[in-house]
Design a protein around this motif. Structure first.
Motif, PDB file in Angstrom:
ATOM      1  N   LEU A  30     -11.385   4.355   3.460  1.00 54.34           N
ATOM      2  CA  LEU A  30     -10.213   4.169   2.610  1.00 54.34           C
ATOM      3  C   LEU A  30     -10.405   2.977   1.675  1.00 54.34           C
ATOM      4  O   LEU A  30     -10.009   3.015   0.500  1.00 54.34           O
ATOM      5  N   TYR A  31     -11.023   1.910   2.190  1.00 53.46           N
ATOM      6  CA  TYR A  31     -11.293   0.725   1.378  1.00 53.46           C
ATOM      7  C   TYR A  31     -12.246   1.072   0.231  1.00 53.46           C
ATOM      8  O   TYR A  31     -12.064   0.613  -0.911  1.00 53.46           O
ATOM      9  N   MET A  32     -13.254   1.885   0.511  1.00 52.18           N
ATOM     10  CA  MET A  32     -14.200   2.298  -0.526  1.00 52.18           C
ATOM     11  C   MET A  32     -13.542   3.204  -1.556  1.00 52.18           C
ATOM     12  O   MET A  32     -13.812   3.087  -2.762  1.00 52.18           O
ATOM     13  N   LEU A  33     -12.670   4.098  -1.093  1.00 54.59           N
ATOM     14  CA  LEU A  33     -11.959   4.960  -2.039  1.00 54.59           C
ATOM     15  C   LEU A  33     -11.053   4.149  -2.951  1.00 54.59           C
ATOM     16  O   LEU A  33     -10.990   4.388  -4.168  1.00 54.59           O
ATOM     17  N   ALA A  34     -10.358   3.163  -2.383  1.00 53.15           N
ATOM     18  CA  ALA A  34      -9.497   2.296  -3.197  1.00 53.15           C
ATOM     19  C   ALA A  34     -10.332   1.493  -4.189  1.00 53.15           C
ATOM     20  O   ALA A  34      -9.956   1.337  -5.366  1.00 53.15           O
ATOM     21  N   GLY A  35     -11.489   0.975  -3.737  1.00 51.59           N
ATOM     22  CA  GLY A  35     -12.365   0.238  -4.641  1.00 51.59           C
ATOM     23  C   GLY A  35     -12.929   1.113  -5.745  1.00 51.59           C
ATOM     24  O   GLY A  35     -13.039   0.680  -6.899  1.00 51.59           O
ATOM     25  N   ALA A  36     -13.285   2.365  -5.401  1.00 54.40           N
ATOM     26  CA  ALA A  36     -13.801   3.287  -6.415  1.00 54.40           C
ATOM     27  C   ALA A  36     -12.754   3.571  -7.478  1.00 54.40           C
ATOM     28  O   ALA A  36     -13.050   3.577  -8.680  1.00 54.40           O
ATOM     29  N   ALA A  37     -11.509   3.784  -7.046  1.00 52.63           N
ATOM     30  CA  ALA A  37     -10.436   4.040  -8.014  1.00 52.63           C
ATOM     31  C   ALA A  37     -10.184   2.818  -8.891  1.00 52.63           C
ATOM     32  O   ALA A  37      -9.986   2.940 -10.111  1.00 52.63           O
ATOM     33  N   LEU A  38     -10.214   1.634  -8.287  1.00 51.46           N
ATOM     34  CA  LEU A  38      -9.953   0.404  -9.035  1.00 51.46           C
ATOM     35  C   LEU A  38     -11.026   0.149 -10.082  1.00 51.46           C
ATOM     36  O   LEU A  38     -10.733  -0.056 -11.266  1.00 51.46           O
ATOM     37  N   PHE A  39     -12.305   0.176  -9.660  1.00 48.84           N
ATOM     38  CA  PHE A  39     -13.387  -0.131 -10.596  1.00 48.84           C
ATOM     39  C   PHE A  39     -13.592   0.980 -11.614  1.00 48.84           C
ATOM     40  O   PHE A  39     -14.017   0.717 -12.737  1.00 48.84           O
TER      41      PHE A  39
END
Length: 304
Positions: A30-39
């Motif tokens: 979930l942290y990686m998905l949130a980071g992918a969406a942010l960046f």
């Protein structure tokens, strides 16, 4: 009844290690998905603009010099291959002399891996596998021993401060120190390491800003990328031509990066312990609710 349920489902209830493993996996995903969406939201438009600008410049250059785009792209592909061998449009220092090779092996054993230098011979590539296997293992051991020394130093400091406090306080019955009282908490160690990493990064950023011509923000960014062993390679220190003759800067650069990686690796270790404690608390909080839910479901099925 709850005890019977726990005996029937030991793999679901008693194995907290398994629950923690899967919970951490889900949280990281979930942290990686949130980071992918942010960046993606931050960087995607800049990427598209860079592509458009490149195509425009490529077409203008091809038209101005009467060169076909295919021949120009072929030349650029050859240049990309040449960059691996250390050829740059701007003159830089030698990559494979003794200082350059020492810098390279330093990025290997510290697992930074900037990517600006890589072996081009088959023998060098094969040798790097075995060299890196032993070197990275030894360096990780050194980082762990470094963290142990930090904890030992803080333990002595905490013990000394508590003895001073007891001596300066009102007299009371003498009491021997408990061994657990001498150990600093993981939060204290994390705070100290965070301050040390921050000071080292700020000091190193001042050095890199002066020697590399980067802005202070770019230098801080480089420090985090290097010290955390991420090593993107967009900024690499000590590669300019005049750096070949500044031995003091080369030595300071290597020592600064080694110390920064040591401190940052130790900080990551202590933060991981804190995350593990939070996961344990979350599991302890969730387990009674899960057991109650399973108990109700089991009871309803029994009545039916």
């Amino acid at each position: 009844m709850k005890k019977d349920l726990s005996c029937c489902c030991p793999s679901l209830i008693s194995s907290r290690e398994t629950i923690r493993f899967y919970l951490l996996f889900v949280l990281i995903a979930l942290y990686m998905l949130a980071g992918a969406a942010l960046f993606s939201s931050l960087e995607r438009q800049a990427e598209l603009k860079a592509h458009q600008l490149w195509e425009t410049r490529l077409g203008d250059f091809s038209h101005e010099h009467n060169i076909s785009c295919e021949k120009l792209k072929s030349l650029l592909r050859h240049y990309e291959e040449a960059r691996t061998a250390g050829i740059r449009t701007k003159p830089g220092r030698a990559l494979w002399d003794i200082p350059g090779a020492f810098y390279f092996v330093g990025t290997v054993v510290s697992t930074i891996g900037f990517g600006m230098t890589a072996p081009s011979t088959v023998t060098g590539k094969v040798l790097l596998v075995f060299y890196g296997l032993l070197g990275c293992s030894a360096t990780i051991l050194f980082f762990n021993l470094f963290l142990e020394r930090v904890i030992t130093l803080l333990s002595l400091l905490v013990s000394w401060c508590r003895r001073r406090t007891r001596r300066s306080g009102p007299e009371g019955p003498a009491r021997e120190d408990n061994k657990n009282d001498r150990k600093p908490s993981v939060y204290q160690v994390t705070l100290v390491l965070f301050v040390v990493v921050l000071l080292v990064a700020c000091g190193a950023a001042s050095l890199y800003s002066a020697m590399e011509g980067w802005t202070y923000t770019e230098s801080l960014y480089f420090c985090f990328v290097a010290f955390s062993t991420v090593g993107f390679g967009d900024f690499v220190s000590g590669q300019r031509e005049h750096h070949e003759h500044t031995w003091a800067y080369q030595v300071a650069n290597c020592l600064m990066m080694l110390f920064g990686v040591c401190c940052t690796y130790s900080l990551f270790n202590t933060i991981s312990v804190i995350i593990k404690q939070w996961l344990n608390w979350l599991i302890r909080t969730m387990m009674p609710l899960c057991i109650d839910s399973w108990y109700r479901q089991f009871s309803v099925q029994s009545l039916v």
